[in-house]
Motif scaffolding. Sequence first.
Motif, PDB file in Angstrom:
ATOM      1  N   GLY A   1       9.059   3.794  -0.717  1.00 50.41           N
ATOM      2  CA  GLY A   1       7.687   4.275  -0.825  1.00 50.41           C
ATOM      3  C   GLY A   1       7.219   4.868   0.490  1.00 50.41           C
ATOM      4  N   PHE A   2       6.215   5.724   0.413  1.00 43.14           N
ATOM      5  CA  PHE A   2       5.617   6.336   1.596  1.00 43.14           C
ATOM      6  C   PHE A   2       4.231   5.737   1.822  1.00 43.14           C
ATOM      7  CE2 PHE A   2       7.897  10.742   1.246  1.00 43.14           C
ATOM      8  CZ  PHE A   2       9.102  10.136   1.557  1.00 43.14           C
ATOM      9  N   LEU A   3       3.892   5.513   3.080  1.00 44.83           N
ATOM     10  CA  LEU A   3       2.551   5.044   3.425  1.00 44.83           C
ATOM     11  C   LEU A   3       1.561   6.194   3.623  1.00 44.83           C
ATOM     12  CD1 LEU A   3       3.382   2.069   5.800  1.00 44.83           C
ATOM     13  CD2 LEU A   3       2.240   1.942   3.589  1.00 44.83           C
ATOM     14  N   ASP A   4       2.058   7.397   3.841  1.00 41.94           N
ATOM     15  CA  ASP A   4       1.196   8.583   3.952  1.00 41.94           C
ATOM     16  C   ASP A   4       0.091   8.399   4.999  1.00 41.94           C
ATOM     17  OD1 ASP A   4       2.564   9.902   1.787  1.00 41.94           O
ATOM     18  OD2 ASP A   4       1.407   8.690   0.385  1.00 41.94           O
ATOM     19  N   GLY A   5       0.443   7.749   6.107  1.00 43.84           N
ATOM     20  CA  GLY A   5      -0.518   7.569   7.185  1.00 43.84           C
ATOM     21  C   GLY A   5      -1.355   6.308   7.089  1.00 43.84           C
ATOM     22  N   ARG A   6      -1.258   5.580   5.959  1.00 42.79           N
ATOM     23  CA  ARG A   6      -2.011   4.327   5.843  1.00 42.79           C
ATOM     24  C   ARG A   6      -1.327   3.220   6.631  1.00 42.79           C
ATOM     25  NH1 ARG A   6      -1.697   6.644   0.910  1.00 42.79           N
ATOM     26  NH2 ARG A   6       0.256   5.533   0.474  1.00 42.79           N
ATOM     27  N   ALA A   7      -2.106   2.299   7.168  1.00 40.48           N
ATOM     28  CA  ALA A   7      -1.536   1.095   7.758  1.00 40.48           C
ATOM     29  C   ALA A   7      -1.092   0.177   6.628  1.00 40.48           C
ATOM     30  CB  ALA A   7      -2.559   0.382   8.631  1.00 40.48           C
ATOM     31  N   PRO A   8       0.080  -0.458   6.732  1.00 38.06           N
ATOM     32  CA  PRO A   8       0.528  -1.336   5.647  1.00 38.06           C
ATOM     33  C   PRO A   8      -0.352  -2.581   5.545  1.00 38.06           C
ATOM     34  CG  PRO A   8       1.960  -1.579   7.557  1.00 38.06           C
ATOM     35  CD  PRO A   8       1.043  -0.438   7.856  1.00 38.06           C
ATOM     36  N   MET A   9      -0.563  -3.036   4.320  1.00 43.59           N
ATOM     37  CA  MET A   9      -1.197  -4.342   4.111  1.00 43.59           C
ATOM     38  C   MET A   9      -0.089  -5.384   4.177  1.00 43.59           C
ATOM     39  SD  MET A   9      -3.924  -3.567   1.014  1.00 43.59           S
ATOM     40  CE  MET A   9      -2.628  -3.199  -0.198  1.00 43.59           C
TER      41      MET A   9
ATOM     42  N   PRO B   1     -12.624   4.517  -6.795  1.00 44.63           N
ATOM     43  CA  PRO B   1     -12.262   5.122  -8.094  1.00 44.63           C
ATOM     44  C   PRO B   1     -10.964   4.582  -8.671  1.00 44.63           C
ATOM     45  CG  PRO B   1     -13.069   6.802  -6.588  1.00 44.63           C
ATOM     46  CD  PRO B   1     -12.955   5.541  -5.789  1.00 44.63           C
ATOM     47  N   ALA B   2      -9.972   4.308  -7.822  1.00 42.75           N
ATOM     48  CA  ALA B   2      -8.679   3.817  -8.314  1.00 42.75           C
ATOM     49  C   ALA B   2      -8.785   2.421  -8.893  1.00 42.75           C
ATOM     50  CB  ALA B   2      -7.644   3.837  -7.195  1.00 42.75           C
ATOM     51  N   LEU B   3      -9.876   1.713  -8.614  1.00 43.53           N
ATOM     52  CA  LEU B   3     -10.054   0.364  -9.142  1.00 43.53           C
ATOM     53  C   LEU B   3     -11.037   0.318 -10.306  1.00 43.53           C
ATOM     54  CD1 LEU B   3      -8.697  -0.201  -6.303  1.00 43.53           C
ATOM     55  CD2 LEU B   3      -9.791  -2.417  -6.444  1.00 43.53           C
ATOM     56  N   ALA B   4     -11.410   1.474 -10.830  1.00 44.32           N
ATOM     57  CA  ALA B   4     -12.277   1.506 -12.004  1.00 44.32           C
ATOM     58  C   ALA B   4     -11.568   0.800 -13.161  1.00 44.32           C
ATOM     59  CB  ALA B   4     -12.588   2.957 -12.389  1.00 44.32           C
ATOM     60  N   GLY B   5     -12.253  -0.104 -13.792  1.00 47.64           N
ATOM     61  CA  GLY B   5     -11.653  -0.868 -14.880  1.00 47.64           C
ATOM     62  C   GLY B   5     -10.894  -2.093 -14.438  1.00 47.64           C
ATOM     63  N   VAL B   6     -10.731  -2.278 -13.124  1.00 53.00           N
ATOM     64  CA  VAL B   6     -10.063  -3.467 -12.593  1.00 53.00           C
ATOM     65  C   VAL B   6     -11.125  -4.502 -12.237  1.00 53.00           C
ATOM     66  CG1 VAL B   6      -8.607  -4.385 -10.749  1.00 53.00           C
ATOM     67  CG2 VAL B   6      -8.140  -2.119 -11.709  1.00 53.00           C
ATOM     68  N   GLU B   7     -10.978  -5.696 -12.762  1.00 48.27           N
ATOM     69  CA  GLU B   7     -11.963  -6.737 -12.515  1.00 48.27           C
ATOM     70  C   GLU B   7     -11.574  -7.535 -11.277  1.00 48.27           C
ATOM     71  OE1 GLU B   7     -14.119 -10.539 -14.757  1.00 48.27           O
ATOM     72  OE2 GLU B   7     -12.758  -9.221 -15.873  1.00 48.27           O
ATOM     73  N   LEU B   8     -12.146  -7.161 -10.131  1.00 47.19           N
ATOM     74  CA  LEU B   8     -11.907  -7.906  -8.904  1.00 47.19           C
ATOM     75  C   LEU B   8     -12.710  -9.202  -8.947  1.00 47.19           C
ATOM     76  CD1 LEU B   8     -12.046  -5.159  -6.109  1.00 47.19           C
ATOM     77  CD2 LEU B   8     -10.069  -6.013  -7.359  1.00 47.19           C
TER      78      LEU B   8
ATOM     79  N   GLY C   1       0.795  -1.224   0.000  1.00 51.28           N
ATOM     80  CA  GLY C   1       0.000   0.000   0.000  1.00 51.28           C
ATOM     81  C   GLY C   1       0.821   1.264   0.000  1.00 51.28           C
ATOM     82  N   ALA C   2       2.067   1.181  -0.534  1.00 46.97           N
ATOM     83  CA  ALA C   2       2.973   2.326  -0.495  1.00 46.97           C
ATOM     84  C   ALA C   2       2.966   3.104  -1.813  1.00 46.97           C
ATOM     85  CB  ALA C   2       4.394   1.866  -0.188  1.00 46.97           C
TER      86      ALA C   2
ATOM     87  N   ALA D   1      -5.255  -0.174   0.552  1.00 49.40           N
ATOM     88  CA  ALA D   1      -4.758   0.088   1.905  1.00 49.40           C
ATOM     89  C   ALA D   1      -5.510   1.254   2.536  1.00 49.40           C
ATOM     90  CB  ALA D   1      -3.265   0.366   1.871  1.00 49.40           C
ATOM     91  N   GLY D   2      -5.763   2.289   1.741  1.00 45.78           N
ATOM     92  CA  GLY D   2      -6.462   3.456   2.260  1.00 45.78           C
ATOM     93  C   GLY D   2      -7.894   3.173   2.673  1.00 45.78           C
ATOM     94  N   SER D   3      -8.487   2.134   2.097  1.00 50.86           N
ATOM     95  CA  SER D   3      -9.872   1.795   2.450  1.00 50.86           C
ATOM     96  C   SER D   3      -9.990   1.251   3.869  1.00 50.86           C
ATOM     97  CB  SER D   3     -10.424   0.755   1.472  1.00 50.86           C
ATOM     98  OG  SER D   3      -9.889  -0.541   1.745  1.00 50.86           O
TER      99      SER D   3
END
Length: 307
Positions: free
Chosen positions: A139-147, A264-271, A80-81, A186-188
């Motif tokens: 990479g920076f985590l920018d306050g997110r907890a790492p996955m 939004p960052a996963l638009a077009g990504v087929e989970l 998540g960095a 990660a941000g979620s």
Amino acid sequence: MPFAEASLIAFLRRHAAQGADVTVGIGHDAAVVRSPSGDGLVLKSDQTIEDVHFTRGEAPWELFGRKAIARVLSDLGAVGARPIACLCSLALPDDIDEEAARAVLRGVLSLADGVPTSLVGGDLARSPRGVCIDVSALGFLDGRAPMLRFGARPGDALVVTGPLGRSRDGHHLRFTPRWREGVALAGSGRVRACIDLSDGLGRDIHHLAAASDVGARLDGRRLPRRRGADGAPATIAQALHDGEDFELLFATAPADVPHLRALPALAGVELTEVGTCTPATDGVVLVREDGAVEPLPPGGYQHRFGG
């Protein structure tokens, strides 16, 4: 005596000291250290070696350099960095001319500039045989907890970010690392465990399950399978064991899957939900196309040495 990379990793995990400012050490897709201000800094390095990760002549030299940095960015995404800077060390044999060497570096720069992350240094050396491209990244985590690989629970859905298998049919040199998706996941705050699929789903699911102390039930009928240049989809065995897919596999509560699909960052990504976490005593199993259930031993790729 022959030995495998897993043996060396286990040795290092037993003996490598972990300082007070190291949050995550050996055993995950990347390491996390803490800056004096408390920020999470993510570190990762990977080697891309001729006749192991690429074959001379299969593609332009630029793509080999691009793969070298893409592999590292994929690992940053699994944690998540956000990529910030990278180093590239390049070892060259005598049968490589300067234009080929520059082409490798142009490949590194092309993806670094597009991320963006800055190439800030590295090393150049002579190799007795074959090209070796070693990229390290910050990479920076920018306050997110790492996955991380641990945190999955029985009942969690197992989800992948894209198709699997037939990676050697060009994908292993042209893939787009999922670091943006990783940052969003990660941000979620809804992902409990995550791993980069570099060694193949059939091996990497064992890494995640062992770290999380869970079992896993993969449904072979639901695996998203990449199509090759001939239009044919990968077989289930290829989707499990080819490796170098560079997708993300993560565990999340089933109720959170729709929320993650809407990011939004996963638009077009087929989970795709490919399985479920189970109690550790159930082990890792595969549901075959005919519905039969069988144990799934670790497959995929592992470096072996000494013979």
